[in-house]
Design a protein around this motif. Structure first.
Motif, PDB file in Angstrom:
ATOM      1  N   ASP A 176       0.806  -1.216   0.000  1.00 15.79           N
ATOM      2  CA  ASP A 176       0.000   0.000   0.000  1.00 15.79           C
ATOM      3  C   ASP A 176       0.843   1.271   0.000  1.00 15.79           C
ATOM      4  N   HIS A 177       2.168   1.123  -0.055  1.00 10.75           N
ATOM      5  CA  HIS A 177       3.087   2.247   0.097  1.00 10.75           C
ATOM      6  C   HIS A 177       3.849   2.477  -1.205  1.00 10.75           C
ATOM      7  N   THR A 178       3.805   3.708  -1.715  1.00 10.20           N
ATOM      8  CA  THR A 178       4.656   4.098  -2.830  1.00 10.20           C
ATOM      9  C   THR A 178       5.534   5.267  -2.398  1.00 10.20           C
ATOM     10  N   ALA A 179       6.735   5.309  -2.949  1.00 13.10           N
ATOM     11  CA  ALA A 179       7.692   6.346  -2.564  1.00 13.10           C
ATOM     12  C   ALA A 179       8.366   6.911  -3.804  1.00 13.10           C
ATOM     13  N   ARG A 180       8.574   8.210  -3.784  1.00 13.27           N
ATOM     14  CA  ARG A 180       9.300   8.880  -4.862  1.00 13.27           C
ATOM     15  C   ARG A 180      10.530   9.555  -4.279  1.00 13.27           C
ATOM     16  N   ALA A 181      11.695   9.259  -4.868  1.00 12.53           N
ATOM     17  CA  ALA A 181      12.945   9.898  -4.437  1.00 12.53           C
ATOM     18  C   ALA A 181      13.075  11.221  -5.176  1.00 12.53           C
ATOM     19  N   ILE A 182      12.835  12.312  -4.472  1.00 11.25           N
ATOM     20  CA  ILE A 182      12.803  13.628  -5.105  1.00 11.25           C
ATOM     21  C   ILE A 182      14.201  14.089  -5.490  1.00 11.25           C
ATOM     22  N   ILE A 183      15.181  13.786  -4.646  1.00 10.81           N
ATOM     23  CA  ILE A 183      16.562  14.189  -4.930  1.00 10.81           C
ATOM     24  C   ILE A 183      17.249  13.071  -5.695  1.00 10.81           C
ATOM     25  N   GLN A 184      17.632  13.369  -6.917  1.00 10.62           N
ATOM     26  CA  GLN A 184      18.288  12.380  -7.771  1.00 10.62           C
ATOM     27  C   GLN A 184      19.569  12.964  -8.346  1.00 10.62           C
ATOM     28  N   LEU A 193      15.239  13.321  -0.082  1.00  8.01           N
ATOM     29  CA  LEU A 193      13.865  13.758   0.171  1.00  8.01           C
ATOM     30  C   LEU A 193      12.945  12.730  -0.452  1.00  8.01           C
ATOM     31  N   MET A 194      12.059  12.173   0.362  1.00  3.82           N
ATOM     32  CA  MET A 194      11.117  11.170  -0.125  1.00  3.82           C
ATOM     33  C   MET A 194       9.695  11.723  -0.059  1.00  3.82           C
ATOM     34  N   ASP A 195       8.956  11.460  -1.130  1.00  2.44           N
ATOM     35  CA  ASP A 195       7.521  11.720  -1.159  1.00  2.44           C
ATOM     36  C   ASP A 195       6.847  10.376  -0.932  1.00  2.44           C
ATOM     37  N   ASP A 196       6.391  10.141   0.300  1.00  4.59           N
ATOM     38  CA  ASP A 196       5.804   8.861   0.691  1.00  4.59           C
ATOM     39  C   ASP A 196       4.288   8.966   0.680  1.00  4.59           C
ATOM     40  N   GLN A 197       3.645   8.040  -0.055  1.00  7.98           N
ATOM     41  CA  GLN A 197       2.191   7.993  -0.111  1.00  7.98           C
ATOM     42  C   GLN A 197       1.726   6.607   0.322  1.00  7.98           C
ATOM     43  N   LEU A 198       0.803   6.606   1.267  1.00  3.29           N
ATOM     44  CA  LEU A 198       0.303   5.348   1.824  1.00  3.29           C
ATOM     45  C   LEU A 198      -1.216   5.341   1.746  1.00  3.29           C
ATOM     46  N   ASP A 199      -1.752   4.270   1.189  1.00  2.59           N
ATOM     47  CA  ASP A 199      -3.205   4.058   1.167  1.00  2.59           C
ATOM     48  C   ASP A 199      -3.444   2.721   1.863  1.00  2.59           C
ATOM     49  N   THR A 213       4.842   4.362  13.690  1.00  5.02           N
ATOM     50  CA  THR A 213       4.015   3.175  13.525  1.00  5.02           C
ATOM     51  C   THR A 213       2.624   3.579  13.037  1.00  5.02           C
ATOM     52  N   ILE A 214       2.111   2.863  12.039  1.00  2.00           N
ATOM     53  CA  ILE A 214       0.766   3.095  11.519  1.00  2.00           C
ATOM     54  C   ILE A 214      -0.004   1.796  11.685  1.00  2.00           C
ATOM     55  N   ASP A 215      -1.058   1.818  12.499  1.00  2.31           N
ATOM     56  CA  ASP A 215      -1.735   0.573  12.875  1.00  2.31           C
ATOM     57  C   ASP A 215      -3.234   0.594  12.562  1.00  2.31           C
ATOM     58  N   ARG A 216      -3.617   1.375  11.553  1.00  4.91           N
ATOM     59  CA  ARG A 216      -5.023   1.418  11.167  1.00  4.91           C
ATOM     60  C   ARG A 216      -5.131   1.824   9.701  1.00  4.91           C
ATOM     61  N   LYS A 217      -6.332   1.688   9.150  1.00  8.16           N
ATOM     62  CA  LYS A 217      -6.557   2.101   7.767  1.00  8.16           C
ATOM     63  C   LYS A 217      -6.407   3.618   7.674  1.00  8.16           C
ATOM     64  N   MET A 218      -5.714   4.071   6.647  1.00 10.98           N
ATOM     65  CA  MET A 218      -5.603   5.514   6.457  1.00 10.98           C
ATOM     66  C   MET A 218      -4.918   5.826   5.128  1.00 10.98           C
ATOM     67  N   LYS A 219      -5.167   7.048   4.671  1.00 12.07           N
ATOM     68  CA  LYS A 219      -4.433   7.594   3.543  1.00 12.07           C
ATOM     69  C   LYS A 219      -3.502   8.658   4.090  1.00 12.07           C
ATOM     70  N   MET A 220      -2.275   8.628   3.635  1.00 13.40           N
ATOM     71  CA  MET A 220      -1.278   9.541   4.172  1.00 13.40           C
ATOM     72  C   MET A 220      -0.296   9.919   3.078  1.00 13.40           C
ATOM     73  N   ARG A 221       0.174  11.155   3.122  1.00 17.04           N
ATOM     74  CA  ARG A 221       1.242  11.598   2.228  1.00 17.04           C
ATOM     75  C   ARG A 221       2.148  12.531   3.001  1.00 17.04           C
ATOM     76  N   ILE A 222       3.434  12.226   3.020  1.00 15.23           N
ATOM     77  CA  ILE A 222       4.390  13.067   3.724  1.00 15.23           C
ATOM     78  C   ILE A 222       5.612  13.313   2.853  1.00 15.23           C
ATOM     79  N   LEU A 223       6.219  14.471   3.049  1.00 16.11           N
ATOM     80  CA  LEU A 223       7.527  14.770   2.488  1.00 16.11           C
ATOM     81  C   LEU A 223       8.517  14.741   3.645  1.00 16.11           C
ATOM     82  N   GLN A 224       9.505  13.842   3.572  1.00 18.68           N
ATOM     83  CA  GLN A 224      10.497  13.768   4.643  1.00 18.68           C
ATOM     84  C   GLN A 224      11.903  13.839   4.049  1.00 18.68           C
TER      85      GLN A 224
END
Length: 298
Positions: free
Chosen positions: A31-39, A51-57, A110-121
């Motif tokens: 359920d997790h996709t990640a994009r490496a912004i710095i290349q 820098l990662m663009d992490d998207q979780l559904d 830790t993510i322990d439930r259903k959720m949609k999330m997007r973070i830049l870290q």
């Protein structure tokens, strides 16, 4: 192109490199996709390491993530959607955090439930003299982020000074992080220190940059030219027909070489080995145990 502003020669920032980071499977499962912004090599991205663009559904309640260590750098986290954290401290959409890992810290995601999330870290390098600073966490919630809102634009400044706004976040590395949202066809022109490494990441819409009018679209990254010296530069943005939301990252390069391995950044391989040894021996404290003056909320 150069203009004269307040008796200073100001160079317009232009896009010198652009790319579209592809989505890759993330480490949290299907359920997790990640994009490496710095290349690009660190010599060119300094002081930005990754820098990662992490998207979780997430479609189930099985826990993913967990505690892990960091040392030698800072994590810079912007929540775009959803929530991240635990019952003691939860970051929500629009919230921002800088965690100074410094000499070493363990934190839990830790993510322990259903959720949609997007973070830049991001991993941000620390100056060599501050590599082993005492760990510290700084949070600023959306409601307290300095902002400029008018009919054409909405600008939020999470770190540093930009567009006449200054964040309360304390920085070891001079760092600007700003969320810019422009209405369709809106223009803005803002100053940046000329020596800062800077890039733009488009979250939604499209934007043309500089006098060259190079266009970035959703999901694209554009690296800006950089000058030497202590002067200023001008960032010109023109929103496309659908408007734009774009994140600006800009910071003073430190010109310190780094050694990277796993969750640690150091100056030498010997230091990397020492960090792993400290972690295995339980010498790195959890972020929740930091004294209150090292857990700062704005």
């Amino acid at each position: 192109m150069e203009t004269i502003l307040d008796q200073q020669i100001v160079t317009t920032r232009e896009i010198v490199t652009m790319h579209t980071p592809p989505a890759q499977p993330g480490f949290l499962g299907q359920d997790h996709t990640a994009r490496a912004i710095i290349q690009t090599d660190f010599d060119h991205s300094d002081p930005f390491i990754i820098l990662m663009d992490d998207q979780l559904d997430k479609k189930n309640d099985e826990p993913v993530g967990g505690p892990h260590p960091h040392a030698g750098f800072e994590t810079v986290t912007l929540i775009l959607e959803g929530e991240l954290g635990d019952t003691e401290h939860t970051m929500k959409a629009g919230d921002f955090q800088i965690m100074t890992a410094g000499s070493g810290i363990v934190h839990t995601e830790t993510i322990d439930r259903k959720m949609k999330m997007r973070i830049l870290q991001m991993w941000l390098n620390l100056p060599k003299q501050e590599r082993w600073a005492q760990p510290r966490v700084q949070d600023i919630v959306l409601e307290n982020v300095p902002k400029l809102i008018n009919d054409e634009q909405e600008i939020r400044v999470y770190s540093g000074s930009f567009a006449g706004l200054t964040s309360p976040i304390q920085n070891y590395v001079p760092l600007i992080v700003a969320d810019l949202q422009l209405k369709p066809g809106a223009q803005t022109s803002r100053q940046l220190p000329a020596s800062y490494t800077a890039f733009l990441y488009v979250i939604d819409g499209s934007v043309s940059i500089g006098n060259d009018q190079s266009t970035l679209r959703e999901g694209q990254v554009g690296w800006l030219n950089r000058m030497s010296g202590d002067g200023l530069s001008e960032l010109k943005l023109l929103a496309g027909e659908g408007g734009v939301r774009v994140i600006l990252y800009a910071a003073q390069p430190q010109q310190d070489p780094i050694v990277s391995y796993g969750p640690f950044i150091a100056d030498t391989q010997d230091e990397i080995r020492e960090l792993y040894r400290d972690f295995r021996q339980g010498k790195m404290n959890h972020v929740s145990t930091l004294p209150q003056d090292r857990q700062i909320v704005y």
